[in-house]
Write a protein that holds these residues in place. Structure first.
Motif, PDB file in Angstrom:
ATOM      1  N   LYS A  34       0.830  -1.199   0.000  1.00 42.58           N
ATOM      2  CA  LYS A  34       0.000   0.000   0.000  1.00 42.58           C
ATOM      3  C   LYS A  34       0.871   1.259   0.000  1.00 42.58           C
ATOM      4  O   LYS A  34       1.851   1.343   0.728  1.00 42.58           O
ATOM      5  CB  LYS A  34      -0.903  -0.005   1.241  1.00 42.58           C
ATOM      6  CG  LYS A  34      -1.921   1.115   1.216  1.00 42.58           C
ATOM      7  CD  LYS A  34      -3.066   0.884   2.153  1.00 42.58           C
ATOM      8  CE  LYS A  34      -4.051   2.040   2.137  1.00 42.58           C
ATOM      9  NZ  LYS A  34      -3.933   3.014   1.078  1.00 42.58           N
ATOM     10  N   GLY A  35       0.514   2.194  -0.869  1.00 44.82           N
ATOM     11  CA  GLY A  35       1.216   3.465  -0.928  1.00 44.82           C
ATOM     12  C   GLY A  35       2.501   3.423  -1.721  1.00 44.82           C
ATOM     13  O   GLY A  35       3.217   4.415  -1.794  1.00 44.82           O
ATOM     14  N   GLU A  36       2.811   2.277  -2.311  1.00 43.07           N
ATOM     15  CA  GLU A  36       4.043   2.144  -3.076  1.00 43.07           C
ATOM     16  C   GLU A  36       3.854   2.608  -4.510  1.00 43.07           C
ATOM     17  O   GLU A  36       2.778   2.459  -5.079  1.00 43.07           O
ATOM     18  CB  GLU A  36       4.456   0.660  -3.101  1.00 43.07           C
ATOM     19  CG  GLU A  36       5.814   0.413  -2.477  1.00 43.07           C
ATOM     20  CD  GLU A  36       6.272  -1.032  -2.700  1.00 43.07           C
ATOM     21  OE1 GLU A  36       7.479  -1.241  -2.777  1.00 43.07           O
ATOM     22  OE2 GLU A  36       5.413  -1.928  -2.805  1.00 43.07           O
ATOM     23  N   PHE A  37       4.911   3.129  -5.100  1.00 42.88           N
ATOM     24  CA  PHE A  37       4.902   3.494  -6.518  1.00 42.88           C
ATOM     25  C   PHE A  37       5.896   2.570  -7.209  1.00 42.88           C
ATOM     26  O   PHE A  37       7.091   2.711  -7.064  1.00 42.88           O
ATOM     27  CB  PHE A  37       5.319   4.975  -6.679  1.00 42.88           C
ATOM     28  CG  PHE A  37       5.097   5.524  -8.065  1.00 42.88           C
ATOM     29  CD1 PHE A  37       4.653   4.716  -9.109  1.00 42.88           C
ATOM     30  CD2 PHE A  37       5.331   6.873  -8.318  1.00 42.88           C
ATOM     31  CE1 PHE A  37       4.449   5.236 -10.366  1.00 42.88           C
ATOM     32  CE2 PHE A  37       5.122   7.404  -9.589  1.00 42.88           C
ATOM     33  CZ  PHE A  37       4.681   6.586 -10.614  1.00 42.88           C
ATOM     34  N   ARG A 190       3.230  11.136  -9.117  1.00 41.11           N
ATOM     35  CA  ARG A 190       4.085  11.332  -7.945  1.00 41.11           C
ATOM     36  C   ARG A 190       3.274  11.988  -6.813  1.00 41.11           C
ATOM     37  O   ARG A 190       3.279  11.534  -5.678  1.00 41.11           O
ATOM     38  CB  ARG A 190       5.236  12.254  -8.403  1.00 41.11           C
ATOM     39  CG  ARG A 190       6.459  12.397  -7.577  1.00 41.11           C
ATOM     40  CD  ARG A 190       7.335  11.214  -7.541  1.00 41.11           C
ATOM     41  NE  ARG A 190       7.147  10.568  -6.236  1.00 41.11           N
ATOM     42  CZ  ARG A 190       7.716   9.438  -5.869  1.00 41.11           C
ATOM     43  NH1 ARG A 190       8.522   8.788  -6.694  1.00 41.11           N
ATOM     44  NH2 ARG A 190       7.513   8.924  -4.692  1.00 41.11           N
ATOM     45  N   GLU A 191       2.554  13.024  -7.202  1.00 39.70           N
ATOM     46  CA  GLU A 191       1.772  13.781  -6.237  1.00 39.70           C
ATOM     47  C   GLU A 191       0.717  12.892  -5.578  1.00 39.70           C
ATOM     48  O   GLU A 191       0.496  12.952  -4.370  1.00 39.70           O
ATOM     49  CB  GLU A 191       1.079  14.912  -7.001  1.00 39.70           C
ATOM     50  CG  GLU A 191       0.771  16.140  -6.178  1.00 39.70           C
ATOM     51  CD  GLU A 191       0.165  17.203  -7.080  1.00 39.70           C
ATOM     52  OE1 GLU A 191       0.908  17.724  -7.939  1.00 39.70           O
ATOM     53  OE2 GLU A 191      -1.041  17.458  -6.963  1.00 39.70           O
ATOM     54  N   LEU A 192       0.065  12.066  -6.390  1.00 41.72           N
ATOM     55  CA  LEU A 192      -0.969  11.174  -5.857  1.00 41.72           C
ATOM     56  C   LEU A 192      -0.378  10.236  -4.821  1.00 41.72           C
ATOM     57  O   LEU A 192      -0.978   9.968  -3.778  1.00 41.72           O
ATOM     58  CB  LEU A 192      -1.587  10.342  -6.986  1.00 41.72           C
ATOM     59  CG  LEU A 192      -2.505  11.083  -7.947  1.00 41.72           C
ATOM     60  CD1 LEU A 192      -2.866  10.199  -9.125  1.00 41.72           C
ATOM     61  CD2 LEU A 192      -3.760  11.551  -7.223  1.00 41.72           C
ATOM     62  N   VAL A 193       0.846   9.750  -5.120  1.00 39.50           N
ATOM     63  CA  VAL A 193       1.479   8.816  -4.196  1.00 39.50           C
ATOM     64  C   VAL A 193       1.864   9.526  -2.905  1.00 39.50           C
ATOM     65  O   VAL A 193       1.577   9.051  -1.806  1.00 39.50           O
ATOM     66  CB  VAL A 193       2.722   8.166  -4.847  1.00 39.50           C
ATOM     67  CG1 VAL A 193       3.444   7.284  -3.838  1.00 39.50           C
ATOM     68  CG2 VAL A 193       2.322   7.361  -6.075  1.00 39.50           C
ATOM     69  N   VAL A 194       2.454  10.688  -3.063  1.00 39.30           N
ATOM     70  CA  VAL A 194       2.947  11.407  -1.889  1.00 39.30           C
ATOM     71  C   VAL A 194       1.793  11.950  -1.060  1.00 39.30           C
ATOM     72  O   VAL A 194       1.728  11.743   0.144  1.00 39.30           O
ATOM     73  CB  VAL A 194       3.895  12.557  -2.319  1.00 39.30           C
ATOM     74  CG1 VAL A 194       4.300  13.386  -1.105  1.00 39.30           C
ATOM     75  CG2 VAL A 194       5.132  11.999  -3.017  1.00 39.30           C
ATOM     76  N   THR A 199      -1.595   3.831  -4.237  1.00 45.49           N
ATOM     77  CA  THR A 199      -0.729   2.762  -4.723  1.00 45.49           C
ATOM     78  C   THR A 199      -0.712   2.793  -6.248  1.00 45.49           C
ATOM     79  O   THR A 199      -1.744   2.973  -6.868  1.00 45.49           O
ATOM     80  CB  THR A 199      -1.249   1.393  -4.252  1.00 45.49           C
ATOM     81  OG1 THR A 199      -1.589   1.493  -2.877  1.00 45.49           O
ATOM     82  CG2 THR A 199      -0.218   0.313  -4.467  1.00 45.49           C
ATOM     83  N   MET A 200       0.498   2.640  -6.842  1.00 41.68           N
ATOM     84  CA  MET A 200       0.626   2.768  -8.291  1.00 41.68           C
ATOM     85  C   MET A 200       1.485   1.647  -8.853  1.00 41.68           C
ATOM     86  O   MET A 200       2.506   1.290  -8.276  1.00 41.68           O
ATOM     87  CB  MET A 200       1.367   4.069  -8.636  1.00 41.68           C
ATOM     88  CG  MET A 200       0.582   5.298  -8.412  1.00 41.68           C
ATOM     89  SD  MET A 200      -0.197   5.731  -9.958  1.00 41.68           S
ATOM     90  CE  MET A 200      -0.954   7.246  -9.435  1.00 41.68           C
ATOM     91  N   LYS A 212      12.650   7.410 -10.931  1.00 36.67           N
ATOM     92  CA  LYS A 212      12.004   8.268  -9.923  1.00 36.67           C
ATOM     93  C   LYS A 212      10.922   7.550  -9.130  1.00 36.67           C
ATOM     94  O   LYS A 212      10.271   8.159  -8.295  1.00 36.67           O
ATOM     95  CB  LYS A 212      11.378   9.479 -10.630  1.00 36.67           C
ATOM     96  CG  LYS A 212      12.416  10.455 -11.185  1.00 36.67           C
ATOM     97  CD  LYS A 212      11.700  11.691 -11.704  1.00 36.67           C
ATOM     98  CE  LYS A 212      12.520  12.380 -12.790  1.00 36.67           C
ATOM     99  NZ  LYS A 212      11.693  13.234 -13.618  1.00 36.67           N
ATOM    100  N   THR A 213      10.665   6.273  -9.441  1.00 36.68           N
ATOM    101  CA  THR A 213       9.642   5.551  -8.668  1.00 36.68           C
ATOM    102  C   THR A 213      10.281   4.879  -7.467  1.00 36.68           C
ATOM    103  O   THR A 213      11.499   4.819  -7.356  1.00 36.68           O
ATOM    104  CB  THR A 213       8.953   4.479  -9.541  1.00 36.68           C
ATOM    105  OG1 THR A 213       9.946   3.547  -9.985  1.00 36.68           O
ATOM    106  CG2 THR A 213       8.248   5.097 -10.732  1.00 36.68           C
ATOM    107  N   ASP A 214       9.436   4.382  -6.521  1.00 34.68           N
ATOM    108  CA  ASP A 214       9.952   3.776  -5.295  1.00 34.68           C
ATOM    109  C   ASP A 214      10.751   2.512  -5.591  1.00 34.68           C
ATOM    110  O   ASP A 214      11.723   2.193  -4.916  1.00 34.68           O
ATOM    111  CB  ASP A 214       8.797   3.386  -4.352  1.00 34.68           C
ATOM    112  CG  ASP A 214       7.993   4.603  -3.940  1.00 34.68           C
ATOM    113  OD1 ASP A 214       8.506   5.727  -4.114  1.00 34.68           O
ATOM    114  OD2 ASP A 214       6.854   4.432  -3.473  1.00 34.68           O
ATOM    115  N   ARG A 215      10.284   1.754  -6.603  1.00 34.21           N
ATOM    116  CA  ARG A 215      10.860   0.431  -6.828  1.00 34.21           C
ATOM    117  C   ARG A 215      10.631   0.096  -8.297  1.00 34.21           C
ATOM    118  O   ARG A 215       9.603   0.437  -8.868  1.00 34.21           O
ATOM    119  CB  ARG A 215      10.137  -0.583  -5.933  1.00 34.21           C
ATOM    120  CG  ARG A 215      10.590  -2.016  -6.042  1.00 34.21           C
ATOM    121  CD  ARG A 215      10.273  -2.768  -4.736  1.00 34.21           C
ATOM    122  NE  ARG A 215       8.842  -2.894  -4.510  1.00 34.21           N
ATOM    123  CZ  ARG A 215       8.147  -3.993  -4.822  1.00 34.21           C
ATOM    124  NH1 ARG A 215       8.748  -5.025  -5.368  1.00 34.21           N
ATOM    125  NH2 ARG A 215       6.861  -4.069  -4.575  1.00 34.21           N
TER     126      ARG A 215
END
Ligand SMILES: Nc1ncnc2c1ncn2[C@@H]1O[C@H](COP(=O)(O)OP(=O)(O)OP(=O)(O)O)[C@@H](O)[C@H]1O
Ligand SMILES: [Mg+2]
Lengths: 227, 419
Positions: A34-37, A190-194, A199-200, A212-215
């Motif tokens: 959850k909340g990961e990009f 990015r904004e939606l995630v932050v 979750t994206m 630029k993504t988390d993973r």
């Protein structure tokens, strides 16, 4: 704190049978919290889109198990899957698929109308709020085919957000856009995630964006080589 | 599922293809219009032609038939009881043709709840004597008012006042054919010899024209009293009792019932005129067949437009499915489109059909044989409108069924990948 898994794939195999039997996905296992990009990268033809269609529940012809929100969804009836898709998954395509017969506002509202949990007035308000996020509120009453490519893509992201889904999946959402629009769309993601802990899961070719993504999940020949 | 959403999407798809949608609807309108006009006209004619015979025929007729006695003396003999007897050349007995105790029978019939009315009649055979030519004649002695009430007698009296038959003694209403042959004008006297040999002079007070030439040459009408006087019988002499029922389908049962109670012969309209029923049934069958063929053709129109729409709107269908519409939601959308086309087209068809019927009703249609008819007859029975309406919905439903089935099974992945 243990992160909650939004979607989890276990040993997914996918075959195509025409013209000959070919395996496109091999033992694909991964999960998104959850909340990961998360971005998915790989050479053309390695099976990214195929994987995404399976995750989106639109393709049910695969081996292995798929969990959404800790629920096994493999083998569910297509009616049930439609409802899940409507409520929990937002999908953004490379080509901005909008319904041309409807206005921008109506396009955004349709998933909400389909879910049928709120009154039309409420849904209209919510849809306008979503459009405001993308600075598209001034175009709300235009017909969908009167927009530019970048604008259409922003509207289709707004539509994907309409029911506040658990996860948004997108298949090369910037693939068809120029640099400026592509940065704009990515900025919104990015904004939606932050800001909203959205979750994206995003398939992309663009190394710069993936970085630029988390993973980043890397694929090759239907296999995940690094997650 | 929110049904208004389905309708909204259906409406959007239709407005996007408004021209083709209209063409499909016009197809339905046209076929329903034709259906209504055809059936209204056909059945108007049917009713007219049937009425020609049926309105003027008693539903049940009681009479004494002239026939040989079923119990010949040999059959009554004890000695030959167990034998197989063959008798040749049996002649009818002189049985009375008048109905015994007819007043009681008439009263009993009038008390029956199924009976609309009862009219006694006397049939008299004879010849008109014109110079040295004798023309055969069948005179019906009738109860004038009852005859008019039950069998619309006055409709077929084309000259003179039919009530004169009752009010002036020894008057006659001549069949038009017979009158033309005798060149008898109103007010003239004609001489008639009855089969019993009585000669009478009768004053012509009117002409009768039924539209059936054979009848008009032969049949003439006098009052019951005049007929009784002509053959020298009392006022209790009646040869036929004609009965009209509220529902003529009950006639065979009623005929059988009273025939055995009173011990007289009875004919019912359904047995005697079975061929008329068959004729009109076949005529309406043909009109239904033509009407339904038209509807099926318009059904193909709808089938085509829907297939085209689905082909063009594959993207939209794919998006809807990706968003979370199920196969059956998509099917409902296209079924709705088909039904809307059917409903609107059908409704307009019913209205235009009604107008067409009004138009047909204005077309002059005058024929010697049908004195009461001035324009084409049209049947405005709501039955046909109901059938037309229901059929337009059924055919459009089926026309929409297969295309919508196809739409519901569209695989969104295939479409999205295909871009
Ligand atoms: N319907 C199909 N029938 C047979 N093979 C297919 C079908 N769809 C896709 N494939 C094959 O499956 C493999 C994976 O395709 P997929 O679309 O998932 O690739 P991708 O990673 O999304 O590529 P790209 O980056 O070019 O979009 C390809 O080799 C493709 O040829
Ligand atoms: Mg792809």
């Amino acid at each position: 704190m243990e992160k909650k898994k939004v979607i989890e794939a276990q040993k997914i195999n996918k075959f195509f049978f025409s013209p000959t039997k070919t395996q496109v996905l091999r033992e694909v296992s991964f999960s998104v919290n959850k909340g990961e990009f998360v971005s998915v990268m790989g050479k053309s033809g390695c099976g990214k889109s195929t994987l995404l269609y399976i995750l989106s529940t639109m393709d049910t012809d695969y081996e292995g198990k798929l969990f959404l929100d800790d629920q096994l969804i493999t083998g569910q009836s297509s009616e049930k899957l439609s409802r899940l898709r409507n409520e929990k998954i937002g999908f953004v395509f490379q080509f901005h698929y909008l319904i041309h017969e409807f206005s921008v506002l109506e396009n955004v509202m349709i998933p909400g109308l389909k879910l049928n949990r709120k009154s039309r007035e409420e849904l209209e308000y919510i849809a306008l709020e979503k459009l405001k996020v993308f600075e598209m509120q001034d175009h709300a009453l235009k017909k969908a085919n009167q927009l530019s490519g970048g604008q259409k893509q922003r509207v289709s992201i707004a539509r994907a957000l309409m029911n506040d889904p658990l996860i948004i999946m997108s298949d090369e959402p910037t693939g068809n856009l120029d640099k400026k629009n592509s940065d704009l769309v990515f900025g919104i993601f990015r904004e939606l995630v932050v800001e909203f802990q959205q979750t994206m899961l995003m398939v992309t070719h663009d190394l710069e964006l993936a970085a630029k993504t988390d993973r980043t999940i890397e694929m090759e020949d239907g296999r995940i080589i690094s997650a | 599922m929110r049904f208004s959403l389905i309708i909204e999407i259906a409406r959007a798809l239709m407005t996007a293809r408004i021209k083709q949608t209209l063409v499909a609807a016009v197809g339905v309108t046209f076929s329903i219009t034709m259906f209504i006009a055809l059936l209204g006209f056909m059945n108007g004619l049917n009713d007219l032609l049937d009425g020609l015979i049926l309105n003027r025929t008693a539903h049940v007729r009681f009479y004494n038939d002239i026939k040989p006695n079923e119990q010949q003396p040999l059959d009554l003999s004890e000695e030959f009881k167990d034998w197989f007897n063959v008798i040749r050349s049996i002649k009818p007995t002189v049985s009375r043709v008048s109905i015994y105790n007819n007043e009681a029978i008439i009263r009993t019939l009038q008390a029956d709840k199924r009976v609309l009315g009862v009219a006694p009649k006397i049939a008299v055979q004879g010849f008109f004597n014109v110079g040295n030519v004798d023309l055969p004649a069948v005179l019906n002695g009738i109860a004038v008012e009852e005859e008019d009430r039950l069998f619309a007698f006055s409709d077929y009296v084309v000259a003179g006042d039919f009530m004169d038959l009752k009010y002036s003694a020894n008057s006659i209403i001549l069949g038009k054919g017979a009158a033309d042959k005798m060149m008898a004008d109103l007010g003239d006297y004609v001489q008639l010899t009855t089969a019993q040999g009585n000669r009478v002079l009768l004053k012509v007070v009117g002409y009768y024209q039924s539209g059936i030439g054979e009848l008009d040459n032969l049949q003439s009408y006098v009052s019951l009293n005049t007929a009784q006087k002509m053959i020298g019988e009392t006022s209790s002499y009646v040869t036929d009792i004609q009965v009209k029922l509220y529902d003529f389908n009950l006639s065979p049962g009623l005929a059988r019932e009273y025939s055995s109670i009173f011990g007289i012969d009875a004919d019912d309209i359904q047995t005697v005129n079975a061929q008329f029923e068959t004729g009109s049934q076949i005529r309406s069958l043909i009109s239904y067949a033509v009407g339904i063929t038209l509807l099926v053709v318009s059904g193909f129109g709808i089938y085509n437009i829907l297939n085209m729409m689905i082909y063009e709107k594959m993207d939209t269908i794919a998006i809807l499915k990706a968003i979370g519409f199920s196969g059956s939601d998509v099917r409902y959308i296209f079924i709705t489109i088909a039904l809307v086309i059917g409903f609107v087209g059908g409704l307009l068809g019913l209205i235009f059909g009604f107008i067409a019927c009004l138009g047909i009703e204005q077309i002059p249609f005058e024929t010697e044989a049908l004195p009461t008819i001035k324009t084409f007859p049209v049947d405005f029975s709501p039955k046909y409108y109901l059938i037309g309406g229901v059929f337009s919905l059924i055919t459009t439903y089926f026309a929409g069924f297969f295309p919508s089935q196809k739409a519901s099974s569209v695989d969104p992945v295939e479409i999205i990948r295909g871009k």
